[in-house]
Every structure is written in structure tokens, then in C-alpha cells.
Design a protein around this motif. Structure first.
Motif, short mmCIF file in Angstrom:
data_model
loop_
_atom_site.label_atom_id
_atom_site.label_comp_id
_atom_site.label_asym_id
_atom_site.label_seq_id
_atom_site.Cartn_x
_atom_site.Cartn_y
_atom_site.Cartn_z
N ALA A 1 0.83 -1.21 0.00
CA ALA A 1 0.00 0.00 0.00
C ALA A 1 0.86 1.25 0.00
O ALA A 1 0.57 2.22 -0.72
N ASP A 2 1.94 1.25 0.78
CA ASP A 2 2.84 2.41 0.82
C ASP A 2 3.39 2.71 -0.57
O ASP A 2 3.41 3.87 -1.00
N VAL A 3 3.86 1.68 -1.25
CA VAL A 3 4.49 1.90 -2.57
C VAL A 3 3.44 2.38 -3.58
O VAL A 3 3.67 3.34 -4.32
N LEU A 4 2.26 1.76 -3.56
CA LEU A 4 1.21 2.19 -4.50
C LEU A 4 0.82 3.64 -4.23
O LEU A 4 0.62 4.44 -5.15
N THR A 5 0.70 3.99 -2.94
CA THR A 5 0.30 5.36 -2.58
C THR A 5 1.35 6.36 -3.05
O THR A 5 1.01 7.40 -3.64
N ARG A 6 2.60 6.06 -2.82
CA ARG A 6 3.66 7.00 -3.20
C ARG A 6 3.74 7.17 -4.72
O ARG A 6 3.99 8.26 -5.23
N LEU A 7 3.50 6.06 -5.41
CA LEU A 7 3.51 6.16 -6.88
C LEU A 7 2.33 6.99 -7.37
O LEU A 7 2.46 7.78 -8.31
N MET A 8 1.18 6.83 -6.73
CA MET A 8 0.01 7.61 -7.15
C MET A 8 0.22 9.10 -6.88
O MET A 8 -0.11 9.95 -7.71
N ILE A 9 0.82 9.41 -5.74
CA ILE A 9 1.06 10.82 -5.43
C ILE A 9 2.08 11.42 -6.41
O ILE A 9 1.94 12.55 -6.85
N VAL B 1 -18.96 13.94 -3.22
CA VAL B 1 -17.99 14.78 -2.52
C VAL B 1 -16.94 13.92 -1.83
O VAL B 1 -15.78 14.30 -1.73
N ASN B 2 -17.34 12.75 -1.38
CA ASN B 2 -16.36 11.84 -0.78
C ASN B 2 -15.26 11.47 -1.79
O ASN B 2 -14.09 11.37 -1.43
N VAL B 3 -15.65 11.24 -3.04
CA VAL B 3 -14.60 10.88 -4.02
C VAL B 3 -13.69 12.06 -4.30
O VAL B 3 -12.49 11.90 -4.54
N LEU B 4 -14.25 13.29 -4.24
CA LEU B 4 -13.37 14.47 -4.40
C LEU B 4 -12.37 14.54 -3.24
O LEU B 4 -11.22 14.94 -3.42
N ALA B 5 -12.84 14.15 -2.06
CA ALA B 5 -11.94 14.15 -0.90
C ALA B 5 -10.86 13.08 -1.05
O ALA B 5 -9.69 13.30 -0.71
N VAL B 6 -11.24 11.92 -1.58
CA VAL B 6 -10.24 10.87 -1.83
C VAL B 6 -9.18 11.40 -2.79
O VAL B 6 -7.97 11.22 -2.58
N LEU B 7 -9.63 12.08 -3.82
CA LEU B 7 -8.69 12.65 -4.80
C LEU B 7 -7.70 13.59 -4.10
O LEU B 7 -6.49 13.59 -4.41
N GLN B 8 -8.19 14.37 -3.17
CA GLN B 8 -7.32 15.30 -2.44
C GLN B 8 -6.20 14.57 -1.70
O GLN B 8 -5.09 15.08 -1.59
N THR B 9 -6.51 13.41 -1.16
CA THR B 9 -5.50 12.70 -0.36
C THR B 9 -4.35 12.19 -1.22
O THR B 9 -3.32 11.78 -0.68
N TYR B 10 -4.51 12.21 -2.53
CA TYR B 10 -3.41 11.79 -3.41
C TYR B 10 -2.74 12.98 -4.10
O TYR B 10 -1.98 12.79 -5.05
N GLN B 11 -3.05 14.19 -3.64
CA GLN B 11 -2.39 15.37 -4.21
C GLN B 11 -1.05 15.57 -3.51
O GLN B 11 -0.97 15.45 -2.28
N PRO B 12 0.00 15.92 -4.26
CA PRO B 12 1.31 16.10 -3.63
C PRO B 12 1.29 17.19 -2.57
O PRO B 12 2.06 17.13 -1.62
#
Lengths: 343, 512
Positions: free
Chosen positions: B33-41, B245-256
Motif C-alpha cells: 500500500a505504501d508503494v502504491l500510494t507514493r507512486l500515485m502521489i 464529494v467523498n470521491v473528491l476528498a479521496v482525490l485530495q488525499t493523493y495530491q502532492p
């Protein structure tokens, strides 16, 4: 000093235990509590008065030493303190009814006792007790409101205490339920605390006896020049006084309005009410349930959570503080003084 | 092991099991999960293993062991899996050569759908197909391909929404550019109350009690078969349905630039206010999917104080005249009165000003009129001021005083973000800020940053569909982190140190 009888002197199976301290504006409660929430020892002392910042830490150190002398097996210390407390550093930034400011209590107690220590907000520790050991322990998401002189709140989300970034989160007593409502001590108008706390009830009671001098409440107040308190209003309401009952209806109504907003935001599975006013039971909670039903959003599409009094009464704070100290991971954590050094 | 595996996470769980069994040395799900998250960011950039280990793409970098990153990448990039693609080092580059890493690659895709609505009915499907890194995949076989915009499919009145969705998705995924890809899942966003894949109530689209996730996955068996080829297990294709709006919030969590653990997102749409909470770096949905609902909080003037002893009586609200836009005094669409939704939205503002028609353009022309004329507050000024105050009150009460977030992100119509000085729109924003300053408890307002982003209707179609697609990868990540409903939250102990498994672990006391 008042000392209560231990509620359970010996567990059949030796259990881990910790000291739980509940630091309030007027008194400090201390207990030795097992990991299962059994209280082995419970003591209350007055909170030291005076401006010197060392008074409260000194009293706590002495208190710990005393409890440890009777229970050398304690392995950690948990503190619940009124005010804004940073987690996990245990730095108490500010407390409305105490003189200390920026007090690194966790660090002081750890250094003085050598025991691992946790320090959290008192409403948080009480919420933790109810969430992990109380009758509502089956719920992952829970609001705990402690209603006494003021109103404090603790929030359990996904099974964990939610504290916010600085520890200032869940100031639920300062949720504004009526912008045109009564003034609150914080400077705003219409905070839940100003509309539904014990002090709000007492204030409205004083106004009510002027308007209704023939009421039972006025008669009780006149006896021996008794000050009007929440307890006196409770006594009058229990005896059927319509004036006193109307005051509870009003406080309960606003409590329900506040709870409706909280449930719209947090959508928890249970609401637990603690603190002194919770002992009034249905007098306060029935009108609260009615107005909650009136104002909550989309009640037809989801279950409305139950509103229940807490399981541990005034001991919730010490039980939760001790349990938190026993269950928190004890990995090395930053010291408040280190964290506050400039980079 | 998961305590109670959700149907939509079965495929994710089997993908993770497969990854655990693939390598010669075991890697943890959390590290995956860490690696996938960092790659997405980091996307659209392709970082190196070292950059991933050092967390260079994070606003508050913390390191994870390079060795475990290396083992994890080797498994994710294995030929038969391809969740990560390794690219050769750039030519003519000095220093030690390294391979850059792309999340996903030619073997994977995700589909995101935003359901468009009008007058209580679903009217369109805005569909986007992306790689695992969230970059739109070009579909040259479609006539209107290109520039990453969503493909828009109309829904006729006689259409069955689920059948139409399935038909569109199956047709798209059969195109040459997609037919050889594994589909990680389908993300669908809906304006309304959504809980565990079911649309409980969505008055904007007329949906009530629709088990959208389950119904749709039954019609996507061919796509599930592709995953079966990979995992060897036949699981339902993940269909992740969530609130818009929840999906917009999810998108925010992957913003650098997402620097905080706690964020409140408030979106002012034409006819309603949406909000979402990110707590501890994760979107909080509550017990039944309705958390963060500030639109129906009581804001002002809705309750008369009455005498001090009796509970007050609610004010009686009215309904708008036939064909007229609803005004402040009209009931909320939920049937009650005095809610934020009655005051702070563009349509209510227009209705209060007596306007008959609403478009983004007409709203902008009114919002940009002056607040004062001849030294007096204009009608526009009064109405925008009141609307801004109600939004400020709801944010203070329900978000700042309760949650103490690091930041409140306002997503607003463009007219309320770009405006001339002295305009009614400026008054809306300044009265919002002033109300927060006035009513926030203690110094909470000082520590809460309020930022605003503009989102037009056109942009919303794209961002909504994109966020829905990314919600699929997020579901896999949250499952790998044991942070979904498949796991019992009480099994987690209370941590005295910040959650270092989350990339956004924030400074404990500092203000960013």
C-alpha cells in the motif's frame, strides 16, 4: 481527602493495572484500575489553588507516590486533564479553570516516576472508558458528551479516539445551536454549553423563580436561602413542579438540536451522556430524543443511534485514563520539549 | 486476515494474496500500500525506488526501508502482474543509472463514472478510463477521443440506469485499446447518500434503495473473467460506489500538496452543499455513509427563541411558486427548514433575488454586481452577505469547532472564486471568513487554513469521473492497510506515536 471503598480488592486472575488520574478545576480523582476496568482504589483530593505552576504537578507526583505505595504492581500512569491537551506529547496548553499553561505534564510525571505515562483531555479519557469497557463498547463510532457545569465531548471514530491536529477537536460544548441564544463563557452566543449545561439550567432557574414566585422551585430555593443549582431544579422537577420540568424540557430540546448536528456530521452508532446532569435521566434525555428526531437529517434512511447514560458515572475519567495508559503502544514517543524546539 | 470480507474487496484481497505468494521473500500488505500510494502521489512523474523509499513526493517525507521497497517493487513489476512498470533510465544521464517506476502500465485500467442529473433524474453518464496512475487512456476508436475529457453518454427516460451503465462499460472495455487490460474495478460517484455500494437516497437522481454496486457487477462478468485469469479465483468485479464529494476528498488525499491528516472539504454546487471529512488521512464516512453532512445543519433564523422556559417553535417555511427558483424562506429539499442548503447555494441566492432562471453565466453576472451603491448595501450585497454568513456559521460549528481540521477546502463555482473587488461575490467570501473568525472557539480559526478552488460544471464532470476511477485504486490501498470495513477497527490499539504507515503523517504541533 475522601477515600472510597475499593470496589474490587482482588481480581481472581492477576491483572495488569495502572494509575488513572482525572484532573479537574476543583478536584483531582485518582484510582488504581485493572486492564479490565476494575477499580481497586479510588481517592479524591482538592485541586491545589494558587498561581504557582508547580503546584498541580507536585500534587500529582505526591498522589502517584501514595497510590503506588499501596499498589506497587502498577505499571503505568494515565491522566485525563481538563483543557486543551496535545497528544501524544501530553502538553497541556490551556485549561479554563486551572492556572497552569503550557505544562508538559507527561514529561514531568515520566521523569519523576519512571513509569510510562499518557496524558489526554479528560473528556477523551472518559469516552475511552465508555468505548472500550462500557455497555456501548460494541460500537465503533460513538459520541460521548459529559454534561455538568459545562459540556465536554469525546469522539470515537473507527474504534479510535479522534483528537484533531492540536488536541482541540471535539469541543462539542461550543457547537452553536442558536446564534441568537444565550451568551456563553467563551464569548459566543448560543453554544450548546450555554443552552443545555448544568450552569445554563441554574441560570434559567434563577430567572424562573422571579417569574414564578409561587412555584415549588421558588419555595425550595427560599428554604434556608438555597442557591439554585441543577440539583435543586432536579429535585423540584422530580416532585412534579411544572416550572422545573419546563427548564429540563428546554435544556433537553437544545441538547437534541446539538446532537442532530453532531450526528449529521459524524453519524455515529451511539451517543453516551456522562457527567453530573446525566444522572437526571429521562428528565433531560427524553426531550433531547424528541428534538433529535425532529431535526436529524434523513432519519427514514438510517437508524437513529440510541442516547444512553454512561456506564461509569464520575469514575469514567480515571478508568479511561488508566486503560489508555495500559493499552497505548509504548514505543518511544517525542517529548513535548523536543517537539517544540525550532527546526 | 479480514474479519468480514466485503464482496467488492474480494478481488483486491486475492490480488494481495497473489502478491504475497509471488516473491521469494515475503512483503507485507502495508508496504504494498505504501508503494502504491507514493507512486500515485508522484504521478504523472515516474520516481525511482530510492525516491519512493525516501518519500520525496510527500509533503512531509519519511523514509521506509529501501530493501523492503526493492522487494515490493520486484513483485509489483513481475511480468505476470504488471501493477508497476519499470522504465529504462533516461539516456545521457550522469550518475548511477536507475529505473523509473510507473504505477500500472499497459496491462491495467480503471473506469470512473459520474452520473449526471437534472430535475431529479439521471440524464448522463460521464465516463473516463484511466491507467492505475489516474492518467486518462486515449481511446482512438471513439469518434470524440482525446484531451482526457470524459465520454458522455445520455440516459433516455426509458433506460434502466444499471443496464445502461453495464452496456457502456462493457462496450468501452471491449475496444482494442482496452480489451487486453485487466480492469481493476469500476468507480461510480453519485450525488446522494451512499452506503457500501448501495444508493440509499439520492433525490437529485431519483434513486432510492438501489444496490447499484451489486447490480452492476453482475452485468460485468466478462471483465471479472479477466481478473480470474490473473488470480485464479472468480471474484465479482470491484464496483465501488461512493458519494460525489467523498470521491473528491479521496482525490485530495493523493495530491502532492496534501500536507495534513485532517481536512474538511466543502463543495458549493448549484443546488446544494456537499461536504466530506478526511480524518487521519482517510475519508471518514460514518456508521452508514452519511457523515460530514453539513448541508442540513440549522444555520440561522430558523428558530425563534421563544420565552426562556419553553422549547421554541420552528418557523414555518414555504414552498416556491410554480416555476420559480427557491428562495431563502422556502423549505429545504429534504422537507425541513433553516438548513444551510436553503441559503448558501447559487440557486437559492438567485431565488432570493427574484431571478427566474439559473445558469452559471447568469449567476456570475449577478455575483459580480457591486455590493454597495451610493454608499448603501445593495440587495445583491445583502443576499450574498447573508449566504456567506450561513456558510461560515455551518463551517465553524460543524467543522472547525468539532474537528479542528488543518484546512477547510472550499470548492466553489468560478464566480465565487474569481471576482472583481467590491462585488457581491467578494462579500460572500468575506462574510464567510468574518463569521468563522467571530464564532470559532478559542484560537481554532487561526490554526485552520481556509482555501478555495473553483470548479465549473464542465470541470466537475471530468474531475468527478476521474475521482471515481481513483477511488478504485484507493479501495485496494485502504484494504491493504486494513483500513476498510473488512477489518474490525477495535482490533487496532491506540497509538502514542503518529501513524507512520500513512504518508501524510503531520507535524504534531507545527502549523503548516
Amino acid at each position: 481527602m475522601t477515600t472510597s471503598e475499593p470496589t474490587n480488592q482482588a481480581d481472581t486472575i492477576p491483572a495488569r493495572c495502572a494509575i488513572g488520574l482525572d484532573v479537574g478545576g476543583t478536584k483531582i480523582a485518582g484510582a488504581v484500575v485493572t486492564e479490565h476496568g476494575h477499580v481497586l482504589d479510588y481517592v479524591v483530593i482538592p485541586t491545589p489553588t494558587g498561581l504557582a505552576p508547580h503546584l498541580v504537578p507536585d500534587a500529582l507526583k505526591e498522589f502517584v507516590q501514595q497510590l503506588r505505595g499501596r499498589h506497587p504492581e502498577v505499571e503505568s500512569i494515565g491522566v485525563g486533564a481538563a483543557g486543551i491537551v496535545e497528544w501524544p506529547t501530553g502538553l497541556i496548553r490551556w485549561a479554563p479553570n486551572n492556572t497552569y499553561r503550557e505544562l508538559p505534564l507527561r514529561e514531568l510525571l515520566t521523569d519523576a516516576t519512571g513509569l510510562p505515562t499518557t496524558v489526554d483531555n479528560d473528556a477523551n479519557t472518559a469516552a475511552w472508558a465508555e468505548a472500550k469497557l462500557g455497555t456501548s463498547a460494541a460500537h465503533d463510532n460513538m459520541i460521548f458528551l459529559t454534561i455538568g457545569t459545562g459540556i465536554g465531548g469525546g469522539l470515537i471514530l473507527n474504534g479510535q479516539l479522534y483528537r484533531g491536529r492540536t488536541g482541540m477537536a471535539t469541543e462539542l460544548g461550543h457547537m452553536i445551536v442558536d446564534p441568537h441564544g444565550d451568551p456563553c463563557g467563551c464569548g459566543n452566543n448560543g453554544c450548546l454549553e450555554a443552552m443545555a449545561s448544568g450552569s445554563a439550567l441554574a441560570r434559567l432557574g434563577r430567572q424562573a423563580v422571579v417569574r414564578h414566585p409561587n412555584s415549588l422551585l421558588a419555595a425550595l430555593a427560599a428554604q434556608n436561602n438555597t442557591t439554585i443549582t441543577g440539583h435543586l431544579i432536579y429535585t423540584a422537577a422530580q416532585a412534579g413542579d411544572p416550572v422545573a420540568r419546563a427548564l429540563f424540557d428546554r435544556a433537553g430540546y437544545w441538547l437534541g438540536v446539538g446532537l442532530a448536528s453532531m450526528l449529521n456530521i459524524f453519524e455515529v452508532d451511539a451517543v453516551i451522556i456522562g457527567g453530573g446532569l446525566s444522572e437526571t435521566g429521562a428528565l433531560l434525555l427524553d426531550p433531547a430524543r424528541t428534538s433529535l428526531q425532529q431535526f436529524i437529517f434523513a432519519k427514514q434512511y438510517r437508524p437513529i443511534p440510541p442516547i444512553r447514560p454512561g456506564s461509569f458515572g464520575t469514575q469514567a475519567g480515571v478508568i479511561g485514563a488508566a486503560h489508555l495508559a495500559l493499552t497505548a503502544r509504548t514505543a518511544p514517543t517525542p517529548r513535548a520539549s523536543e517537539l517544540r524546539k525550532p527546526a | 486476515m479480514p474479519e468480514q470480507l466485503q464482496w467488492s474487496h474480494q478481488a483486491f484481497d486475492n490480488i494481495l494474496k497473489m502478491l504475497e505468494e509471488t516473491g521469494r521473500s515475503k512483503v507485507s500488505r502495508e508496504r504494498i500500500a505504501d508503494v502504491l500510494t507514493r507512486l500515485m502521489i508522484a504521478s504523472p512523474d515516474w520516481p525511482s525506488q530510492t525516491q519512493i523509499a525516501q518519500g520525496e513526493m510527500l509533503p512531509l517525507p519519511y523514509r521506509i526501508a529501501p530493501d523492503s521497497v526493492s522487494r515490493t517493487v520486484a513483485i509489483l513489476a513481475a511480468d505476470e502482474i504488471g501493477l508497476v512498470t519499470q522504465h529504462a533510465p533516461p539516456p545521457n544521464r550522469s550518475g548511477r543509472p536507475y529505473k523509473s517506476l510507473q504505477l500500472g502500465g499497459p496491462r491495467w485500467a480503471m473506469v470512473g463514472v459520474k452520473i449526471g442529473h437534472k430535475e431529479g433524474h439521471p440524464v448522463s453518464l460521464n465516463v473516463i478510463v484511466t491507467g492505475l496512475d489516474g492518467r486518462p487512456i486515449d481511446l482512438p476508436d471513439l469518434p470524440d477521443h482525446g484531451d482526457g475529457r470524459p465520454y458522455i453518454y445520455e440516459i433516455a427516460e426509458e433506460d434502466d440506469l444499471v443496464e445502461r451503465l453495464a452496456e457502456v462499460i462493457n462496450r468501452l472495455c471491449a475496444l482494442p485499446a482496452l480489451r487486453d487490460r485487466y480492469i481493476l474495478g469500476i468507480g461510480v460517484e453519485v450525488a446522494g447518500h451512499v452506503f457500501e455500494g448501495e444508493v440509499i437516497e439520492a433525490s437529485h437522481n431519483g434513486m432510492l434503495g438501489v444496490a447499484l454496486g451489486r447490480q452492476l457487477t453482475r452485468r460485468l462478468d466478462d471483465l471479472a473473467d479477466r481478473l480470474h485469469e490473473l488470480t485464479g479465483r472468480h471474484d465479482p468485479l470491484p464496483v465501488i460506489v461512493d458519494n460525489d464529494v467523498n470521491v473528491l476528498a479521496v482525490l485530495q488525499t493523493y495530491q502532492p500538496e496534501f500536507p495534513e491528516n485532517d481536512l474538511a472539504l466543502v463543495a458549493v454546487f448549484d443546488d446544494g452543499i456537499g461536504s466530506a471529512l478526511v480524518l487521519g488521512g482517510q475519508v471518514y464516512r460514518g456508521g452508514h455513509g452519511m457523515a460530514g453532512e453539513i448541508a442540513h445543519s440549522i444555520v440561522t433564523g430558523s428558530i425563534t427563541a421563544g420565552n426562556t422556559e419553553e422549547p421554541p417553535e420552528p418557523r414555518s417555511a414555504t414552498t416556491p411558486a410554480q416555476g420559480a427558483l427557491p428562495s431563502f424562506s422556502n423549505k429545504c429539499h429534504c422537507g425541513r427548514d433553516g438548513h444551510l442548503d436553503c441559503y448558501a447555494t447559487p440557486i437559492r441566492i438567485m431565488g432570493e433575488l427574484g431571478e427566474q432562471d439559473f445558469t452559471e453565466k447568469t449567476f456570475a453576472s449577478i455575483a459580480h454586481r457591486p455590493t454597495y451603491a451610493n454608499g448603501k448595501l445593495t440587495q445583491e450585497g445583502k443576499v450574498f452577505q447573508h449566504a456567506g454568513q450561513t456558510l461560515g456559521m455551518a463551517i465553524t460549528n460543524n467543522l472547525i469547532n468539532s474537528i479542528n481540521p488543518s484546512r477547510v477546502l472550499l470548492i466553489l463555482p468560478p464566480a465565487l472564486v474569481e471576482f472583481p473587488p467590491g462585488s457581491a461575490a467578494e462579500t460572500y467570501r468575506s462574510s464567510l471568513q468574518d463569521t468563522i473568525q467571530l464564532h470559532a472557539f478559542s484560537d481554532a480559526a487561526k490554526h485552520t487554513q481556509i482555501t478555495a478552488q473553483s470548479l465549473s460544471g464542465e470541470q466537475r464532470r471530468f474531475i468527478g469521473a476521474l475521482a471515481a476511477a481513483i477511488r478504485v485504486l484507493d479501495s485496494l490501498v485502504q484494504h491493504a492497510k486494513h483500513r476498510c470495513k473488512c477489518y474490525d477497527p477495535k482490533s487496532r490499539s491506540e497509538s502514542t506515536h503518529k501513524d507512520t504507515t500513512h504518508p501524510f503523517a503531520s507535524n504534531l504541533v507545527g502549523t503548516r
